[in-house]
Design a protein around this motif. Structure first.
Motif, PDB file in Angstrom:
ATOM      1  N   TYR A 125     -25.363 -15.837   6.681  1.00 13.94           N
ATOM      2  CA  TYR A 125     -24.916 -14.619   7.617  1.00 13.94           C
ATOM      3  C   TYR A 125     -25.717 -13.672   7.108  1.00 13.94           C
ATOM      4  CZ  TYR A 125     -21.476 -18.406   8.717  1.00 13.94           C
ATOM      5  OH  TYR A 125     -20.767 -20.023   8.369  1.00 13.94           O
ATOM      6  N   LYS A 132     -21.534  -3.751  15.179  1.00 18.53           N
ATOM      7  CA  LYS A 132     -20.286  -5.124  14.190  1.00 18.53           C
ATOM      8  C   LYS A 132     -20.719  -6.677  15.125  1.00 18.53           C
ATOM      9  CE  LYS A 132     -16.463  -2.240  14.809  1.00 18.53           C
ATOM     10  NZ  LYS A 132     -16.028  -2.480  13.071  1.00 18.53           N
ATOM     11  N   SER A 233     -12.317 -13.959  -0.941  1.00 17.71           N
ATOM     12  CA  SER A 233     -12.799 -12.484   0.095  1.00 17.71           C
ATOM     13  C   SER A 233     -13.645 -11.886  -0.222  1.00 17.71           C
ATOM     14  CB  SER A 233     -11.069 -11.614  -0.050  1.00 17.71           C
ATOM     15  OG  SER A 233     -11.663 -11.286  -0.796  1.00 17.71           O
ATOM     16  N   ALA A 236     -15.651 -13.849   3.033  1.00 17.98           N
ATOM     17  CA  ALA A 236     -15.512 -13.776   4.645  1.00 17.98           C
ATOM     18  C   ALA A 236     -16.311 -12.850   5.004  1.00 17.98           C
ATOM     19  CB  ALA A 236     -14.304 -13.704   4.385  1.00 17.98           C
ATOM     20  N   LEU A 237     -15.947 -13.086   6.544  1.00 19.32           N
ATOM     21  CA  LEU A 237     -16.657 -12.968   7.011  1.00 19.32           C
ATOM     22  C   LEU A 237     -15.934 -11.610   7.782  1.00 19.32           C
ATOM     23  CD1 LEU A 237     -18.446 -15.672   9.151  1.00 19.32           C
ATOM     24  CD2 LEU A 237     -19.843 -14.238   7.470  1.00 19.32           C
ATOM     25  N   PRO A 238     -15.885 -10.343   8.267  1.00 21.63           N
ATOM     26  CA  PRO A 238     -15.637  -9.626   8.631  1.00 21.63           C
ATOM     27  C   PRO A 238     -14.923  -9.655  10.437  1.00 21.63           C
ATOM     28  CG  PRO A 238     -17.716  -8.996   8.786  1.00 21.63           C
ATOM     29  CD  PRO A 238     -17.724 -10.244   7.856  1.00 21.63           C
ATOM     30  N   GLU A 239     -13.800  -9.905  10.901  1.00 21.93           N
ATOM     31  CA  GLU A 239     -12.882 -10.050  11.864  1.00 21.93           C
ATOM     32  C   GLU A 239     -13.896  -9.525  12.987  1.00 21.93           C
ATOM     33  OE1 GLU A 239      -8.825 -10.533  11.608  1.00 21.93           O
ATOM     34  OE2 GLU A 239      -9.034 -11.914   9.814  1.00 21.93           O
ATOM     35  N   GLY A 240     -13.802  -9.484  14.452  1.00 20.81           N
ATOM     36  CA  GLY A 240     -13.828  -8.261  15.258  1.00 20.81           C
ATOM     37  C   GLY A 240     -14.981  -9.004  15.605  1.00 20.81           C
ATOM     38  N   TYR A 241     -16.039  -8.953  14.976  1.00 22.96           N
ATOM     39  CA  TYR A 241     -17.400  -9.416  14.720  1.00 22.96           C
ATOM     40  C   TYR A 241     -18.336  -9.796  15.737  1.00 22.96           C
ATOM     41  CZ  TYR A 241     -18.255  -5.433  11.499  1.00 22.96           C
ATOM     42  OH  TYR A 241     -18.040  -4.863  10.248  1.00 22.96           O
TER      43      TYR A 241
END
Length: 250
Positions: A125, A132, A233, A236-241
């Motif tokens: 990724y 974002k 964490s 972890a992929l950031p939320e909202g992207y």
């Protein structure tokens, strides 16, 4: 222990040399050019290379400690006309865990890029915070190709033995290669020198110093090495992207 083309390719796989040289050159120009130049480093080929480097690291470190973090600091003195130089420093942060996941974070001119290579999901990724968005490369596109081939340059090599660098044992090699006058349009011979230290416990080069008269001097080294658990964490992929799948064009 000699540093082979395979080990050198690992350094290239992490993009230490290409990013350093192109970013340093861009920083001598405008901020907008530097941002665009840095962003262009992260195409599908780069992501596949980062993923394959993570898989190769797992094989090379079988039976050894897999979880650790460190920073790779690069100091560059680019040679300019008139005996002038442009000096820059850049840092790339690395994190690895016991599952073989890798996180590589770098920035230039206010633009941040985070690569997360995850062999457990067979995916890599690219996180782009400024818009974002997450670009994803997965599946068959990640399969290995032939290893890159590097020219076999003859030159004097000296084994430097072993010493501790950043707290780990490393083996060193010093080399000197002369490019004859006229070989690259140069009026006089060009002497390239390098000193490289490779740490088997990290499967990476922990120190490299290079001098090339036509380009300048480069010093790359590991700092802030810490062994131990790396939280999940971290990868972890950031939320909202938004996540967008990308493909290789071959």
């Amino acid at each position: 222990m000699k540093v082979s083309a395979i080990l050198f390719s690992l350094l290239l796989a992490c993009q230490v040399l290409p990013v350093t040289m192109r970013t340093a050159a861009a920083q001598a120009d405008t901020t907008g050019i530097a941002r665009a130049d840095f962003a262009d480093q992260f195409g599908p080929e780069r992501l596949r290379t980062d993923y394959q480097a993570a898989v190769a690291r797992l094989r090379m470190l079988e039976g050894k400690r897999l979880a650790y973090t460190y920073d790779y600091v690069t100091n560059v003195a680019l040679a300019l006309t008139g005996a002038n130089t442009v000096k820059t420093q850049s840092t790339i942060s690395y994190a690895y865990d016991e599952k073989g996941r890798a996180r590589i974070a770098s920035s230039a001119s206010g633009l941040e890029r985070i690569v997360i290579a995850d062999p457990t999901k067979q995916a890599v990724y690219l996180v782009c915070p400024e818009r974002k968005e997450i670009l994803r490369l997965k599946g068959a596109a990640l399969e290995s190709r032939s290893a890159p081939k590097f020219p076999d340059k003859s030159g004097a090599k000296t084994e430097l033995g072993e010493k501790l660098i950043a707290g780990v044992k490393a083996s060193g090699t010093r080399s000197e290669t002369t490019i004859p006058a006229g070989a690259q349009g140069n009026e006089k011979p060009l002497v390239h020198t390098s000193e490289t230290w490779y740490a088997p416990d990290l499967a990476t080069i922990v120190y490299m110093q290079m001098s090339m008269p036509e380009l300048g001097d480069f010093v790359m080294h590991v700092e802030n090495l810490k062994f131990g658990d790396v939280p999940a964490s971290t990868f972890a992929l950031p939320e909202g992207y938004a996540i967008r799948d990308i493909a290789l064009h071959e």
